[in-house]
Motif scaffolding. Structure first.
Motif, mmCIF file in Angstrom:
data_model
loop_
_atom_site.group_PDB
_atom_site.id
_atom_site.type_symbol
_atom_site.label_atom_id
_atom_site.label_comp_id
_atom_site.label_asym_id
_atom_site.label_seq_id
_atom_site.Cartn_x
_atom_site.Cartn_y
_atom_site.Cartn_z
ATOM 1 N N GLY A 147 -46.432 -16.105 -36.311
ATOM 2 C CA GLY A 147 -47.707 -16.653 -37.062
ATOM 3 C C GLY A 147 -47.775 -18.286 -36.938
ATOM 4 N N HIS A 148 -48.843 -18.938 -37.179
ATOM 5 C CA HIS A 148 -49.271 -20.359 -37.194
ATOM 6 C C HIS A 148 -49.275 -20.743 -38.831
ATOM 7 N N ASP A 149 -49.330 -20.005 -39.624
ATOM 8 C CA ASP A 149 -49.440 -20.106 -41.142
ATOM 9 C C ASP A 149 -49.446 -18.827 -41.761
ATOM 10 N N LEU A 150 -49.566 -18.999 -43.068
ATOM 11 C CA LEU A 150 -49.348 -17.761 -43.938
ATOM 12 C C LEU A 150 -50.293 -16.658 -43.728
ATOM 13 N N GLU A 151 -51.708 -16.886 -43.228
ATOM 14 C CA GLU A 151 -52.579 -15.950 -42.950
ATOM 15 C C GLU A 151 -52.602 -15.341 -41.591
ATOM 16 N N SER A 152 -52.176 -16.008 -40.686
ATOM 17 C CA SER A 152 -51.893 -15.508 -39.348
ATOM 18 C C SER A 152 -50.478 -14.758 -39.257
ATOM 19 N N SER A 153 -49.402 -15.237 -40.165
ATOM 20 C CA SER A 153 -48.176 -14.385 -40.279
ATOM 21 C C SER A 153 -48.605 -12.999 -40.879
ATOM 22 N N ASN A 154 -49.360 -12.992 -41.795
ATOM 23 C CA ASN A 154 -49.623 -11.802 -42.462
ATOM 24 C C ASN A 154 -50.355 -10.739 -41.563
ATOM 25 N N ILE A 155 -51.234 -11.428 -40.686
ATOM 26 C CA ILE A 155 -51.770 -10.426 -39.823
ATOM 27 C C ILE A 155 -50.848 -9.719 -38.635
ATOM 28 N N ILE A 156 -49.854 -10.735 -38.115
ATOM 29 C CA ILE A 156 -48.928 -9.921 -37.399
ATOM 30 C C ILE A 156 -48.084 -9.154 -38.129
ATOM 31 N N LEU A 166 -38.896 -7.147 -29.104
ATOM 32 C CA LEU A 166 -39.867 -7.777 -28.405
ATOM 33 C C LEU A 166 -39.935 -9.323 -28.488
ATOM 34 N N ALA A 167 -39.768 -9.531 -27.112
ATOM 35 C CA ALA A 167 -39.425 -10.997 -26.732
ATOM 36 C C ALA A 167 -40.766 -11.232 -25.786
ATOM 37 N N THR A 168 -41.671 -11.005 -26.585
ATOM 38 C CA THR A 168 -43.175 -11.401 -26.057
ATOM 39 C C THR A 168 -43.901 -12.174 -26.820
ATOM 40 N N PRO A 169 -45.149 -12.660 -26.502
ATOM 41 C CA PRO A 169 -45.743 -13.290 -27.327
ATOM 42 C C PRO A 169 -46.175 -12.626 -28.602
ATOM 43 N N PRO A 170 -46.134 -13.153 -30.025
ATOM 44 C CA PRO A 170 -46.475 -12.506 -31.030
ATOM 45 C C PRO A 170 -47.688 -11.674 -31.001
ATOM 46 N N SER A 171 -48.609 -12.512 -30.007
ATOM 47 C CA SER A 171 -50.155 -11.817 -30.129
ATOM 48 C C SER A 171 -49.991 -10.228 -29.677
ATOM 49 N N ALA A 201 -41.832 -19.173 -46.979
ATOM 50 C CA ALA A 201 -41.800 -20.165 -46.396
ATOM 51 C C ALA A 201 -42.913 -20.804 -45.936
ATOM 52 N N TRP A 202 -43.759 -19.908 -45.419
ATOM 53 C CA TRP A 202 -45.212 -20.435 -44.743
ATOM 54 C C TRP A 202 -46.062 -21.078 -46.065
ATOM 55 N N THR A 203 -46.037 -20.650 -47.297
ATOM 56 C CA THR A 203 -46.675 -21.127 -48.355
ATOM 57 C C THR A 203 -46.272 -22.485 -48.886
ATOM 58 N N TRP A 204 -44.874 -22.620 -48.535
ATOM 59 C CA TRP A 204 -44.685 -24.170 -48.845
ATOM 60 C C TRP A 204 -44.972 -25.147 -47.695
ATOM 61 N N VAL A 205 -44.647 -24.766 -46.422
ATOM 62 C CA VAL A 205 -45.101 -25.349 -44.997
ATOM 63 C C VAL A 205 -46.583 -25.728 -45.126
ATOM 64 N N ASP A 206 -47.426 -24.516 -45.225
ATOM 65 C CA ASP A 206 -48.763 -24.681 -45.255
ATOM 66 C C ASP A 206 -49.155 -25.840 -45.971
ATOM 67 N N SER A 207 -48.848 -25.989 -47.306
ATOM 68 C CA SER A 207 -49.478 -26.865 -48.217
ATOM 69 C C SER A 207 -49.023 -28.342 -47.765
ATOM 70 N N GLN A 217 -43.158 -30.131 -34.996
ATOM 71 C CA GLN A 217 -41.860 -29.902 -35.315
ATOM 72 C C GLN A 217 -41.922 -29.181 -37.023
ATOM 73 N N MET A 218 -42.828 -29.164 -37.626
ATOM 74 C CA MET A 218 -42.630 -28.472 -39.001
ATOM 75 C C MET A 218 -42.852 -26.965 -38.744
ATOM 76 N N ARG A 219 -43.825 -26.304 -37.771
ATOM 77 C CA ARG A 219 -43.564 -25.083 -37.723
ATOM 78 C C ARG A 219 -42.673 -24.526 -36.940
ATOM 79 N N ASP A 220 -42.111 -25.517 -35.833
ATOM 80 C CA ASP A 220 -40.984 -25.158 -34.927
ATOM 81 C C ASP A 220 -39.898 -24.962 -35.330
ATOM 82 N N MET A 221 -39.577 -25.774 -36.609
ATOM 83 C CA MET A 221 -38.125 -25.947 -36.659
ATOM 84 C C MET A 221 -37.936 -25.937 -38.340
ATOM 85 N N VAL A 222 -38.918 -26.438 -39.168
ATOM 86 C CA VAL A 222 -38.761 -26.661 -40.579
ATOM 87 C C VAL A 222 -38.939 -25.414 -41.129
#
Ligand code: BG6
Length: 488
Positions: free
Chosen positions: A145-154, A112-117, A442-448, A226-231
């Motif tokens: 996703g964009h954070d833990l919640e949206s990644s869980n939805i996907i 799936l090389a498409t938008p995650p949405s 990873a999202w949990t740590w980054v979201d905070s 950069q945090m979401r894109d790389m870290v």
């Protein structure tokens, strides 16, 4: 070659990732005779076109982004595998035509090389077409996703139709030769395996610097930063491989279990400690490699009030037995002086200096793992300068033991990360793919951290394009009497 034939179905076959990376990688696998002779490649996109037109598109893109001078023999084998289906990915009825293009007796790999949405729509569509069974593999690109919640939805949407053992989440850094080599270096060499802890290591630095800016992706990037894109993905994956305990075997879950434990042991960073452990920056106009470049807020389509970070530096701590008291400094940014990714392990100083009266004159050993470019491994050691001195004293000099991949393996081509990952999916090996619990951790740590930044209401620190980031990132190490490794 991959030991069983498959139908490799590429959703988003005309999109940017497919054109730049996936199709050129399939071509290289073909060239290396690593595709099973009966494997077929089915491009899926919305545009209506016939197979011949698709073949021409693929050829053009391989020449543009892969090999300008195509090997005709390789191309004729690859083009013979190509098929194309026009699908409106959001329309369930559109998936009915799939059975004409795939063989029910073969494993189907859906990339799936498409938008995650639209991952959820695609999974539902595939399900409705009655062509999926437990042997189907589905490959997901980031960002999940964009954070833990949206990644869980996907992840939930995909999990409705596929079990975790069928899902391959890409982090392309895990396909890089030098990132894989971290596992070999650590566990195939006793000098590293036995010295890899707080007794011997002072601190670790992981830097992923890029010279490029936003490259016409302002809308996407400004939303991510950069945090979401790389870290959240690449840097935390590298950190996990550097810090994990030895896995019992190299199988997928042994490795992923150990990486997950590292992510779980990361000390949380929140509003109480982000000031002393993180720095975020945003580039202003400057010069990169001698060329004048605009600042982030002056890029095309920019929202001039944006507070999105294009640079992040973090002092991370891993609260476990092995790494107690050993900081891991992470740094990544756009528009830095050059593209360079490195892991640098700083060993502890000797307890006593026989060769002079100051500790500073006996610098610590460093292991520099050059991930890209100029891939290699280097150790700095103190060495006696050969020769006689009138005082009889020993003159020492810092010297390097240097393994350069381009010299040591000059006959080998370093494959692109996607070649490795596509091959692994076809082989059905999940070790180099990210498991759902890793993504969540990873999202949990980054979201905070993101929440702490948001709460502070402070803008990112400016840094001039073409520099190594804001001065505050130097301060992050300087206040502990350390400094960032200076790449050559
Ligand atoms: C991608 C990011 O995941 O990695 C990009 O979205 C970044 O912003 C890229 O430029 C870096 O990858 P590489 O392989 O060039 O280091």
């Amino acid at each position: 070659n991959s030991n069983e034939p498959c139908d490799f179905v590429l959703f988003g076959a005309l999109g940017d990732l497919s054109r730049r990376k996936l199709l050129p990688s399939l071509y290289q696998l073909e060239k290396a005779q690593l595709l099973h002779p009966e494997t077929s490649i089915v491009g899926v996109a919305r545009q209506s076109m016939d197979v011949e037109a698709f073949q021409q598109e693929v050829k053009k893109n391989i020449q543009k982004f892969g090999e300008a001078d195509l090997c005709e023999d390789t191309w004729s084998r690859l083009s013979a595998r190509l098929d194309y289906v026009c699908v409106d990915m959001k329309d369930i009825a559109s998936y009915q035509q799939f059975d004409e293009h795939v063989n029910p007796d073969r494993t189907m790999v859906c990339y799936l090389a498409t938008p995650p949405s639209i991952y959820g729509d695609i999974c539902r569509g595939l399900h409705s077409s009655n062509i999926i069974d437990s042997s189907v593999r589905v490959v997901l690109e980031k960002p999940i996703g964009h954070d833990l919640e949206s990644s869980n939805i996907i992840n939930d949407q995909v999990a409705e139709y596929f079990s975790e053992s069928q899902i391959y989440r890409i982090d392309h850094y895990l396909g890089k030769e030098t990132v894989l080599n971290l596992v070999a270096l650590r566990f195939a060499n006793s000098i590293f395996a036995t010295n890899w802890d707080h007794n011997c290591i002072d601190h670790v630095q992981i830097s992923v610097a890029e010279s490029v800016g936003i490259e016409g992706r302002w809308g996407y990037f400004d939303d991510a930063g950069q945090m979401r894109d790389m870290v959240q993905n690449h840097l935390l994956q590298i950190l996990s491989l550097v810090a994990m305990e030895p896995p019992t075997t190299l199988d997928a879950d042994s490795i992923r279990d150990e990486k997950l434990k590292v992510l779980k042991a990361l000390r949380p960073i929140d509003s109480s400690n982000f000031n002393s452990t993180t720095v975020r920056g945003q580039y202003t106009a400057g010069f990169v490699k001698g060329e004048e470049v605009p600042g982030y807020l002056e890029e095309d389509d920019a929202n001039q009030k944006s507070q999105t970070e294009t640079f992040v530096a973090i002092k991370a701590n891993i609260d476990n037995w092995r790494w107690a008291g050993v900081p891991f400094y992470l740094r990544t940014g756009k528009r830095m002086p050059k593209k360079v990714s490195e892991v640098v392990i700083y060993f502890k100083r000797q307890p006593h200096n026989l060769f002079g009266d100051s500790f500073q004159s006996l610098p610590p050993n460093k292991l520099v793992i050059r991930l890209q470019p100029d891939e290699g491994v280097e150790i700095t050691v103190m060495n006696k300068v050969p020769g006689l001195t009138s005082s009889g004293s020993m003159d020492l000099q810092k010297s390097k033991l240097n393994l350069s991949f381009s010299e040591a393996f000059s006959a080998e081509r370093i494959p692109d990360a996607y070649e490795k990952l596509l091959l692994e999916v076809m082989l059905g090996n999940q070790a180099l793919f990210v498991r759902r619990d890793e993504v969540e951790q990873a999202w949990t740590w980054v979201d905070s951290i993101l929440e702490a930044w948001r709460g502070s209401n402070e803008p990112p620190e400016p840094y001039q394009a073409g520099t190594w980031g804001p001065v505050e990132s130097i301060g992050l190490l300087a206040r502990e009497n350390r400094s960032w490794y200076e790449s050559k």
